[in-house]
Design a protein around this motif. Structure first.
Motif, PDB file in Angstrom:
ATOM      1  N   LEU A 107       0.838  -1.245   0.010  1.00  0.00           N
ATOM      2  CA  LEU A 107       0.019   0.058   0.082  1.00  0.00           C
ATOM      3  C   LEU A 107       0.704   1.256   0.016  1.00  0.00           C
ATOM      4  CD1 LEU A 107      -2.899  -0.897   2.549  1.00  0.00           C
ATOM      5  CD2 LEU A 107      -2.866  -1.436  -0.100  1.00  0.00           C
ATOM      6  N   VAL A 108       1.880   1.190   0.819  1.00  0.00           N
ATOM      7  CA  VAL A 108       2.929   2.293   0.791  1.00  0.00           C
ATOM      8  C   VAL A 108       4.228   1.564   0.755  1.00  0.00           C
ATOM      9  CG1 VAL A 108       4.005   4.341   2.222  1.00  0.00           C
ATOM     10  CG2 VAL A 108       1.354   3.899   2.251  1.00  0.00           C
ATOM     11  N   GLY A 109       5.004   1.561  -0.454  1.00  0.00           N
ATOM     12  CA  GLY A 109       6.057   0.663  -0.546  1.00  0.00           C
ATOM     13  C   GLY A 109       7.081   1.039   0.094  1.00  0.00           C
ATOM     14  N   GLY A 110       8.292   0.250   0.133  1.00  0.00           N
ATOM     15  CA  GLY A 110       9.338   0.350   0.876  1.00  0.00           C
ATOM     16  C   GLY A 110      10.309  -0.914   0.703  1.00  0.00           C
ATOM     17  N   THR A 111      11.437  -0.941   1.429  1.00  0.00           N
ATOM     18  CA  THR A 111      12.391  -2.088   1.580  1.00  0.00           C
ATOM     19  C   THR A 111      12.472  -2.639   3.094  1.00  0.00           C
ATOM     20  OG1 THR A 111      13.426  -1.508  -0.591  1.00  0.00           O
ATOM     21  CG2 THR A 111      14.570  -3.099   0.779  1.00  0.00           C
ATOM     22  N   LEU A 112      12.373  -3.788   3.204  1.00  0.00           N
ATOM     23  CA  LEU A 112      12.622  -4.580   4.611  1.00  0.00           C
ATOM     24  C   LEU A 112      13.747  -5.157   4.232  1.00  0.00           C
ATOM     25  CD1 LEU A 112       9.135  -5.930   5.701  1.00  0.00           C
ATOM     26  CD2 LEU A 112      10.265  -3.856   6.419  1.00  0.00           C
ATOM     27  N   ARG A 113      14.839  -5.143   5.334  1.00  0.00           N
ATOM     28  CA  ARG A 113      16.076  -5.756   5.418  1.00  0.00           C
ATOM     29  C   ARG A 113      15.750  -6.946   6.129  1.00  0.00           C
ATOM     30  NH1 ARG A 113      21.570  -3.586   4.727  1.00  0.00           N
ATOM     31  NH2 ARG A 113      20.523  -3.827   2.693  1.00  0.00           N
ATOM     32  N   LYS A 114      15.969  -8.423   5.844  1.00  0.00           N
ATOM     33  CA  LYS A 114      15.605  -9.480   6.364  1.00  0.00           C
ATOM     34  C   LYS A 114      16.941 -10.110   6.718  1.00  0.00           C
ATOM     35  CE  LYS A 114      13.307 -13.927   5.249  1.00  0.00           C
ATOM     36  NZ  LYS A 114      12.620 -14.657   4.243  1.00  0.00           N
ATOM     37  N   THR A 115      17.031 -10.372   8.083  1.00  0.00           N
ATOM     38  CA  THR A 115      18.296 -11.031   8.335  1.00  0.00           C
ATOM     39  C   THR A 115      17.780 -12.358   9.061  1.00  0.00           C
ATOM     40  OG1 THR A 115      19.232  -9.070   9.083  1.00  0.00           O
ATOM     41  CG2 THR A 115      20.146 -10.873   9.996  1.00  0.00           C
ATOM     42  N   GLU A 116      18.377 -13.412   8.597  1.00  0.00           N
ATOM     43  CA  GLU A 116      17.931 -15.024   9.075  1.00  0.00           C
ATOM     44  C   GLU A 116      18.895 -15.129  10.141  1.00  0.00           C
ATOM     45  OE1 GLU A 116      16.128 -16.712   7.465  1.00  0.00           O
ATOM     46  OE2 GLU A 116      15.834 -15.377   5.707  1.00  0.00           O
ATOM     47  N   GLU A 117      18.630 -16.278  10.955  1.00  0.00           N
ATOM     48  CA  GLU A 117      19.463 -16.513  12.238  1.00  0.00           C
ATOM     49  C   GLU A 117      20.922 -16.774  11.920  1.00  0.00           C
ATOM     50  OE1 GLU A 117      17.036 -18.786  15.659  1.00  0.00           O
ATOM     51  OE2 GLU A 117      16.729 -19.610  13.748  1.00  0.00           O
ATOM     52  N   ASP A 118      21.065 -17.366  10.724  1.00  0.00           N
ATOM     53  CA  ASP A 118      22.353 -17.875  10.420  1.00  0.00           C
ATOM     54  C   ASP A 118      23.352 -16.474   9.855  1.00  0.00           C
ATOM     55  OD1 ASP A 118      21.691 -17.294   7.896  1.00  0.00           O
ATOM     56  OD2 ASP A 118      21.927 -19.453   7.223  1.00  0.00           O
ATOM     57  N   GLY A 119      22.564 -15.472   9.903  1.00  0.00           N
ATOM     58  CA  GLY A 119      23.237 -14.274   9.431  1.00  0.00           C
ATOM     59  C   GLY A 119      23.045 -13.656   8.015  1.00  0.00           C
ATOM     60  N   ARG A 120      22.625 -14.595   7.012  1.00  0.00           N
ATOM     61  CA  ARG A 120      22.138 -14.310   5.667  1.00  0.00           C
ATOM     62  C   ARG A 120      21.288 -12.902   5.919  1.00  0.00           C
ATOM     63  NH1 ARG A 120      18.986 -18.456   3.598  1.00  0.00           N
ATOM     64  NH2 ARG A 120      18.873 -19.448   5.785  1.00  0.00           N
ATOM     65  N   VAL A 121      21.613 -12.154   5.064  1.00  0.00           N
ATOM     66  CA  VAL A 121      20.619 -10.768   4.624  1.00  0.00           C
ATOM     67  C   VAL A 121      20.434 -10.730   3.272  1.00  0.00           C
ATOM     68  CG1 VAL A 121      20.861  -8.455   4.954  1.00  0.00           C
ATOM     69  CG2 VAL A 121      22.080  -9.536   6.625  1.00  0.00           C
ATOM     70  N   THR A 122      18.859 -10.508   3.061  1.00  0.00           N
ATOM     71  CA  THR A 122      18.407 -10.301   1.717  1.00  0.00           C
ATOM     72  C   THR A 122      17.549  -8.794   2.071  1.00  0.00           C
ATOM     73  OG1 THR A 122      16.603 -11.591   2.085  1.00  0.00           O
ATOM     74  CG2 THR A 122      18.550 -12.333   0.954  1.00  0.00           C
ATOM     75  N   ASP A 123      17.292  -8.054   1.130  1.00  0.00           N
ATOM     76  CA  ASP A 123      16.204  -7.061   1.028  1.00  0.00           C
ATOM     77  C   ASP A 123      15.069  -7.550   0.297  1.00  0.00           C
ATOM     78  OD1 ASP A 123      18.288  -5.355   2.089  1.00  0.00           O
ATOM     79  OD2 ASP A 123      18.879  -4.495   0.204  1.00  0.00           O
ATOM     80  N   LEU A 124      13.849  -7.210   1.019  1.00  0.00           N
ATOM     81  CA  LEU A 124      12.522  -7.556   0.366  1.00  0.00           C
ATOM     82  C   LEU A 124      11.903  -6.174  -0.094  1.00  0.00           C
ATOM     83  CD1 LEU A 124      11.346 -10.134   3.007  1.00  0.00           C
ATOM     84  CD2 LEU A 124      11.907 -10.619   0.845  1.00  0.00           C
ATOM     85  N   THR A 125      11.616  -5.815  -1.375  1.00  0.00           N
ATOM     86  CA  THR A 125      11.267  -4.654  -1.679  1.00  0.00           C
ATOM     87  C   THR A 125       9.797  -4.905  -2.131  1.00  0.00           C
ATOM     88  OG1 THR A 125      13.573  -3.663  -2.560  1.00  0.00           O
ATOM     89  CG2 THR A 125      11.429  -2.770  -3.065  1.00  0.00           C
ATOM     90  N   PHE A 126       8.741  -4.012  -1.690  1.00  0.00           N
ATOM     91  CA  PHE A 126       7.487  -3.928  -1.890  1.00  0.00           C
ATOM     92  C   PHE A 126       7.140  -2.607  -2.548  1.00  0.00           C
ATOM     93  CE2 PHE A 126       8.056  -6.826   2.019  1.00  0.00           C
ATOM     94  CZ  PHE A 126       7.697  -8.023   1.204  1.00  0.00           C
TER      95      PHE A 126
END
Length: 155
Positions: free
Chosen positions: A62-81
């Motif tokens: 509805l109002v876009g943006g990017t979430l930084r997702k950090t897994e327990e093992d330290g992997r990081v990805t960005d989720l852009t909506f």
């Protein structure tokens, strides 16, 4: 994952309104035998607790943006909506938790609709009938302690 409710010190119940936490709000939209839906607002620079999504889901920005997702093992990805776009996400891998943070300067607002499993439908049949009978009939109140049905790490 079966829906659950857990009262927390940093949440409150508001008639006709969202469940507020210090860093986000979740507003229940509907639940039926097929799906459960809520609106989430994620404020900037306030990490969400470790959690997982046990169901497949559709997310609409509805109002876009990017979430930084950090897994327990330290992997990081960005989720852009992006505003006005819909996204399909599968359930998270078993036993994997992640945390999200909005590193932008404005709120991100999304509608999340999770698709229930056969086991969910069996467990929730009575609850769904009770909720459906109240939706659209004022005054509708959020179920006490309602949180979206994600699995969270105990604090």
């Amino acid at each position: 994952h079966p829906p659950h409710s857990r009262a927390r010190d940093d949440t409150c119940r508001r008639p006709f309104g969202p469940v507020w936490q210090l860093n986000m709000s979740r507003e229940f939209m509907f639940e039926n035998a097929t799906a459960i839906c809520w609106k989430t607002t994620v404020s900037p620079n306030n990490p969400l607790k470790m959690h997982r999504h046990d169901r497949k889901r559709c997310i609409v920005g509805l109002v876009g943006g990017t979430l930084r997702k950090t897994e327990e093992d330290g992997r990081v990805t960005d989720l852009t909506f992006e505003t006005g776009k819909a996204y399909w996400l599968d359930e998270d891998p078993p036993d994997e938790l992640h945390a999200d943070v909005n590193e932008g300067e404005t709120d991100i607002v999304v509608i999340v609709t999770e698709i229930k499993t056969d086991a969910d439908r069996d467990l929730d049949e009575r609850a769904n009938k009770r909720l459906a009978s109240k939706v659209g009939q004022p005054p509708f109140e959020m179920p006490l302690g309602w949180e979206p049905p994600t699995t969270k790490r105990a604090v």
